[in-house]
Each structure stands twice: as C-alpha cells, then as structure tokens.
Design a protein around this motif. Structure first.
Motif, PDB file in Angstrom:
ATOM      1  N   GLY A   1       0.751  -0.818  -0.134  1.00  0.00           N
ATOM      2  CA  GLY A   1       0.374  -0.084   0.012  1.00  0.00           C
ATOM      3  C   GLY A   1       0.550   1.044   0.181  1.00  0.00           C
TER       4      GLY A   1
ATOM      5  N   GLU B   1      -0.635   5.536   7.156  1.00  0.00           N
ATOM      6  CA  GLU B   1      -1.730   5.750   7.413  1.00  0.00           C
ATOM      7  C   GLU B   1      -2.761   6.095   5.994  1.00  0.00           C
ATOM      8  OE1 GLU B   1       0.196  10.127   6.877  1.00  0.00           O
ATOM      9  OE2 GLU B   1       0.731   7.625   6.875  1.00  0.00           O
ATOM     10  N   TRP B   2      -2.364   5.830   4.745  1.00  0.00           N
ATOM     11  CA  TRP B   2      -3.224   5.764   3.867  1.00  0.00           C
ATOM     12  C   TRP B   2      -3.733   4.623   3.263  1.00  0.00           C
ATOM     13  CZ3 TRP B   2      -0.718   9.953  -0.600  1.00  0.00           C
ATOM     14  CH2 TRP B   2      -1.188  11.194   0.637  1.00  0.00           C
ATOM     15  N   GLY B   3      -3.115   3.803   3.813  1.00  0.00           N
ATOM     16  CA  GLY B   3      -3.395   2.083   3.416  1.00  0.00           C
ATOM     17  C   GLY B   3      -3.062   1.250   2.513  1.00  0.00           C
ATOM     18  N   ARG B   4      -4.093   0.475   2.466  1.00  0.00           N
ATOM     19  CA  ARG B   4      -4.117  -0.734   1.039  1.00  0.00           C
ATOM     20  C   ARG B   4      -3.888   0.683  -0.621  1.00  0.00           C
ATOM     21  NH1 ARG B   4      -4.149  -6.070   0.299  1.00  0.00           N
ATOM     22  NH2 ARG B   4      -5.585  -5.541  -2.054  1.00  0.00           N
TER      23      ARG B   4
ATOM     24  N   ASP C   1     -12.910   5.335  -0.062  1.00  0.00           N
ATOM     25  CA  ASP C   1     -11.157   4.864   0.773  1.00  0.00           C
ATOM     26  C   ASP C   1     -11.135   3.991   0.305  1.00  0.00           C
ATOM     27  OD1 ASP C   1     -12.037   7.131   2.216  1.00  0.00           O
ATOM     28  OD2 ASP C   1     -12.675   6.513   3.823  1.00  0.00           O
ATOM     29  N   ASP C   2     -11.567   3.167   0.130  1.00  0.00           N
ATOM     30  CA  ASP C   2     -10.414   2.109  -0.973  1.00  0.00           C
ATOM     31  C   ASP C   2     -10.031   1.710  -2.177  1.00  0.00           C
ATOM     32  OD1 ASP C   2     -13.192   1.990  -1.889  1.00  0.00           O
ATOM     33  OD2 ASP C   2     -12.590  -0.664  -2.447  1.00  0.00           O
TER      34      ASP C   2
ATOM     35  N   ASP D   1     -15.329  -1.242   5.166  1.00  0.00           N
ATOM     36  CA  ASP D   1     -13.917  -0.599   5.759  1.00  0.00           C
ATOM     37  C   ASP D   1     -12.485  -0.855   4.577  1.00  0.00           C
ATOM     38  OD1 ASP D   1     -11.774  -1.994   7.214  1.00  0.00           O
ATOM     39  OD2 ASP D   1     -12.750  -3.063   8.318  1.00  0.00           O
TER      40      ASP D   1
ATOM     41  N   ASP E   1      -9.617  -1.394   4.607  1.00  0.00           N
ATOM     42  CA  ASP E   1      -8.809  -3.024   4.905  1.00  0.00           C
ATOM     43  C   ASP E   1      -9.425  -4.463   4.644  1.00  0.00           C
ATOM     44  OD1 ASP E   1      -6.831  -1.369   5.717  1.00  0.00           O
ATOM     45  OD2 ASP E   1      -7.736  -1.355   8.584  1.00  0.00           O
TER      46      ASP E   1
END
Length: 593
Positions: free
Chosen positions: A177, A185-188, A268-269, A541, A543
């Motif tokens: 990510g 902190e921005w994730g995948r 967000d994904d 989510d 994640d």
C-alpha cells in the motif's frame, strides 16, 4: 464448427442482444430539428452523423452552428448536418447488422470514441463475408489520452517521485500500500477501471497495460499475449483492482457526491481510477457533481483529481471522423466540409472547453491547469494494436482479471409471484440470474442465499444458505434457484446485514468480495427496520472491503434505499424497475467482477 474468427467478439452480448457487439450503455439522442435557415436556403444535401454519447451534445451544437453559417459546398449548394448519439459499442453492433436494432437515422458519418471500434467493425464485416465499412485510418476531430487519475494529495505525492510506470503505480504498491510512498496511514493501494468488455476506456487501459508489460509502444503481437512474463505483469496489476465499473462516469458521480458530502459515501478503498483525461477535467470543473435546482453545473469538488502520466506511455482515444459507404457523392463532399469546419479553431476551442485535446493532440492551457501538467518531454503514445490482437487480448483477459467472492441474495418473498406478462416476477428474475451466472469466471467463488420473512418452509430465520460460498458451480446454483419456494415478506435489511458480515468473516484479500442483492420490494420485516444502523454496518472498511451491489427489480422496488445501501459500501445499485431492463442490469452488474 464455425471458424473461431466468426464467433461473437464479446461473450457479454448474448445476455442482452442477438447482435455482435455488447451494449456499452444506453444511447442518447441529440437530434437537430429542421431550422428556418435550412428551409430558406433550400439546402438539399442532408448529412446524418452518429456520434459517441460523450460528445454528442457538443456535436449537436456544432452542427447547428454549421447549419446556420454561410458555408457552401464545392460544386455549389449547401448541406444540413443532423446529429444523433449512440455509444460506440452499440453503434458498432448496429453497423455490423445493417443499422438494425435502432430507430436512429442511418448515418453517413460515424464519430466513435476510438479507432479501436473501427477495427472491430472491420473484423465483424470480414467474418460475415462483407466488404469492410471501415477499411482505412481516419482523421481525428479531438483526442483524449488515458491517464491514471488520483485525488490531488495522492497524485502529487506520486508525481514527486519523478517518472513512474504503470507497474509502479498500479502493480507494485498493492498489499504494501501507501507505506511504499511513506504514507502507511493511507492503507492499501487499489484502483478502479472499467470492464474492457463494456467500455472504451477500460479496453484502452487493458491495452496500455500490455504495452507497458512488453516495454514497447507499438507492434503488440499475439505471441506477446501468451508470454508468461507479460501475463504475470498484467495479472499483478489486475490484482489491485477495487472492482470493475460498467461506466466510469457513474463512478465519478458517486465520488463527487461523496466528496461534497464530506465522505458520506465511502470511496476510501480506491486510490486511483484509470480513465480518459477529458473526464478528469469534467470532474474537477463540477460537471459531474450533484446539481441543485436550476443549476447547469454542480459545485467543484473539495479534493480535485490530478492526472498521472506513466513513463512508458499511454493510449490515446482519437475520436475518428469516419465517412461510411452509405454516403453518396454529394454527402461525401458535405462530410469533407463538415470535417474542415470541426477542425477550425473556433470549433476546436469548443472541444477544449469540455476537456478534449485538439485534433493535433495539443492540450489547451486551461485543460492542463485543471488536470495537471504533462511531462516536459510530452506524452508518448502507444500505437493501436491490430484488431485481431485486441480480440485475442479480450479472450485472455477473463483468465487474468481479478477473481471474486460473490454471495447472491435472492428475494423469495410472496410479491415475487406477481405476474409480468405470462410469467411471474420470480421466473423473470431467475432467468436473468441464470444468464448473468453464465458470464462469471469459472475461478470465481459463488454462494446463494434466499430471503423473505420466516415461513412454514423456513421457520428458523428470514434468510437461508442455499449453496455454500465456494467454487463456482453454475449448474448447481441454477438448479437450486429453480426449486426455491416463494412466500412471505421482504426481510431486506436483516439479509443484507447478515450477508455482508458473512463475507467480512470470510474476506479474501486476493479477490473482489461482494454481496449481490436481487429484490422486487422494500423492507417489510419489523424485527429489523433500522436503515441507519444498516448503513453504518455495511460502510466500507478499507482494510476488508466488502461491497454491496443491488438490482432493484420491477416497479415496487425501493431503488432509492437500495442505492443508499450500495453507496454506503462503495458498491452500486442497478435500476431494473422496468422488467425489460433486467438482463441488461445483470450484464452491467457482472461486469463489476
């Protein structure tokens, strides 16, 4: 057995139409009415132009401008131009079938989104033993390169790295990510793209990925498509797809709505979307934002998109001007004059105002100010592959695309017994589901639930597992659907909540994880009627993204609520409240996986 080159180009077609090319969206008619000028000048040459829908409204305005000008044709007289709009794929289908299946006027000029379509029409004509309608290369009236569009903070961070390639942006980030860019902190990192079977930009994105894999900008071959290193590269990129879209414009409208609502609908994904540059401009200008009463344009988004240009190059959507064999000698003269008119500076400025580059691929300053500057050395463009290579690419894409975990929840409430013609709602829905299942990949994992309220045949709860989520067994699922009993009320909220949690508990990061809900009604289950809690429960989510896709079937469906549920999970609702649209809705839904 017929030779392989005579088969349907796209397998999705059979679910919607008997034609040869899949429907790529509903058509829009932009029809110029006969004007006072036309009558007074007695212009006897009538030129019918069919345009792809994204530029049809503008072409209609420009045709009116042409018709009210004082232009004269070589040899005397003048022409009147009339514009209709149809998606490029649907127009290809109609032209391959002698312009059948549409009530629009037979065109003498065709303006598709890309020369990819002229190549596919040529293949279809050759396969049918006809003289090709599109044997040549054609001049462009406007251009729009494919870009990787990213929210400005993310796009600027990527651009700070210097030149980056398709694989570095879309393929190598993946599970690590944004940590690879110093932003854990921005994730995948996942991205959105259109399904290449349904979309010009989706097809162009797939072609660009193959070119990046072979590290060339031209001469893509069939042998390239079977090179293990190439297929590994493409598979790695496809693995980071959030989900496939049937229409990137719809995806952008949802993104704009979420932005202006302060994140009320989650996206967000999705770190990036592969699309044509023109749409980045329209998004940033508020053209795709929700409009208030009386507004012609929505508010500009709080977070604009920027265009990232991969270092290997990109594919250009060239908007060719195609004069068809249906044009007689005078119509060909008129077509040449209309082409000259469209490439004049005033008309080219009109194209630039809605995000296009000009017919020479030059970008107006306003466009670059909106989407971000291009590399100082300019853009490198991939050459269009041979149409037969494109055909083979699409054949192989189904094995390389990201696979899915899909849990289907089928409404078996008593209202499904209502009649539609000589069949029940349930019979119509079951037939559409069977056609949709046929389009899934054999490597997908699929489960089936039925739902209503508790009944004598299902006393223990409002939903029941009919086929366990596992390796796709189309025959078993179809057989189980045929044997379902229809009774009870619609326990919509309880079922969606439970199905969503079922997939969260079985989340597979290597797959698209999705719940598919088919219902003809609205929630009628008093034990669970809390919509606000459901929307919270299914909120995506990043994640462990599990998305909900809904088909609102027949006139009693509560499409507005289904749309809210889908958007909360970053999924999508499809409107089949007109039962004749259910097959098309299933095709679009399945294209998401």
């Amino acid at each position: 057995m017929a030779p392989t080159h005579t088969r349907q180009w796209l397998p999705y077609t059979a679910a919607v139409t008997a034609g040869l090319v899949v429907i790529t969206g509903a058509f829009v008619l932009v029809r110029q009415q006969e004007t006072d000028t036309e009558r007074s000048r007695d212009c006897t040459v009538r030129l019918e132009v069919n345009s792809s829908t994204e530029k049809a409204a503008l072409l209609g305005e420009l045709a009116e401008r042409y018709n009210t000008s004082d232009r004269s044709l070589d040899g005397g007289g003048c022409a009147q131009v009339h514009v209709s709009g149809l998606t490029s794929g649907k127009a290809t289908e109609a032209l391959a079938a002698g312009w059948s299946g549409t009530s629009l006027p037979v065109p003498q000029v065709w303006l598709p989104t890309s020369s990819l379509w002229t190549g596919q029409l040529r293949l279809l004509d050759q396969a049918a033993g006809r003289t090709p309608q599109t044997p040549d290369t054609y001049p462009s009236i406007a251009n729009s390169p494919l870009v990787i569009a990213m929210p400005k903070p993310k796009g600027e961070l990527v651009r700070q790295r210097g030149p980056v390639g398709w694989g570095e942006v879309l393929g190598l980030s993946g599970r690590q990510g944004w940590a690879g860019f110093g932003k854990p902190e921005w994730g995948r990192f996942t991205f959105g793209k259109d399904n290449p079977n349904l979309s010009t930009s989706g097809l162009a994105a797939t072609i660009a990925t193959y070119y990046a894999a072979v590290q060339r900008s031209s001469d893509l071959t069939r042998s390239d498509l079977t090179n293990p290193a190439v297929t590994q590269f493409v598979r790695r990129i496809e693995a980071n797809v959030s989900h496939y879209s049937d229409d990137v414009v719809d995806l952008l409208r949802d993104l704009a709505e979420a932005d202006l609502a302060g994140g009320g609908a989650s996206t967000d994904d999705m770190s990036a979307i592969v699309m044509q540059e023109e749409l980045v401009h329209l998004y940033n200008e508020g053209e795709l934002s929700p409009k208030q009463d009386g507004e012609t344009r929505g508010r500009r988004p709080n977070v604009p998109l920027v265009a990232v240009h991969p270092k290997e190059g990109t594919f250009n959507l060239d908007h060719p001007f195609v004069v068809l064999p249906t044009a007689d000698e005078r119509q060909r003269v008129a077509a040449a004059d209309f082409l000259a008119f469209l490439t004049e500076e005033a008309q080219q400025r009109s194209f630039g105002s809605i995000g296009f580059r000009d017919h020479k691929r030059q970008a107006p300053k306003e466009l670059l100010a909106s989407v971000g500057t291009e590399p100082t050395s300019g853009l490198t463009y991939f050459a269009p592959p041979d149409p037969a290579v494109v055909e083979a690419m699409l054949d192989g894409w189904s094995t390389l695309r990201k696979k899915a975990n899909i849990l289907i929840a089928l409404d078996t409430s008593g209202s499904m017994e209502a009649s539609i013609g000589d069949r029940t709602r349930f019979q119509v829905a079951s037939a559409a589901a069977a056609k949709g299942l046929a389009l899934l990949n054999s490597e997908d994992r699929v489960g089936l639930w039925s739902f209503s309220s508790e009944t004598s045949k299902r006393p223990d709860g409002p939903y029941r597992e009919e086929v366990r989520l596992g390796d796709f067994d189309q025959k078993r699922i179809t057989s189980r659907i045929a044997g379902l009993h229809v009774e009870g009320s619609t326990a919509l909220y309880a079922t969606v909540r439970a199905a969503h949690q079922h997939l969260v508990d079985r989340y597979d990061p290597e797959r698209i994880n999705a719940v598919v809900v088919l219902t003809d009604g609205k929630n009628e289950y008093n034990r669970d009627n809390d919509l606000a809690r459901l929307l919270t429960d299914v909120t995506l989510d990043p994640d462990r993204p599990v998305k909900v896709f809904c088909i609102a079937f027949d006139r009693d469906s509560d499409f507005a609520t289904l749309d809210r549920i889908a958007k909360a999970s970053s999924g999508k609702a499809f409107d089949a409240t007109d039962p004749t649209k259910i097959d098309e809705a299933f095709v679009k839904l399945v294209s998401s996986f």
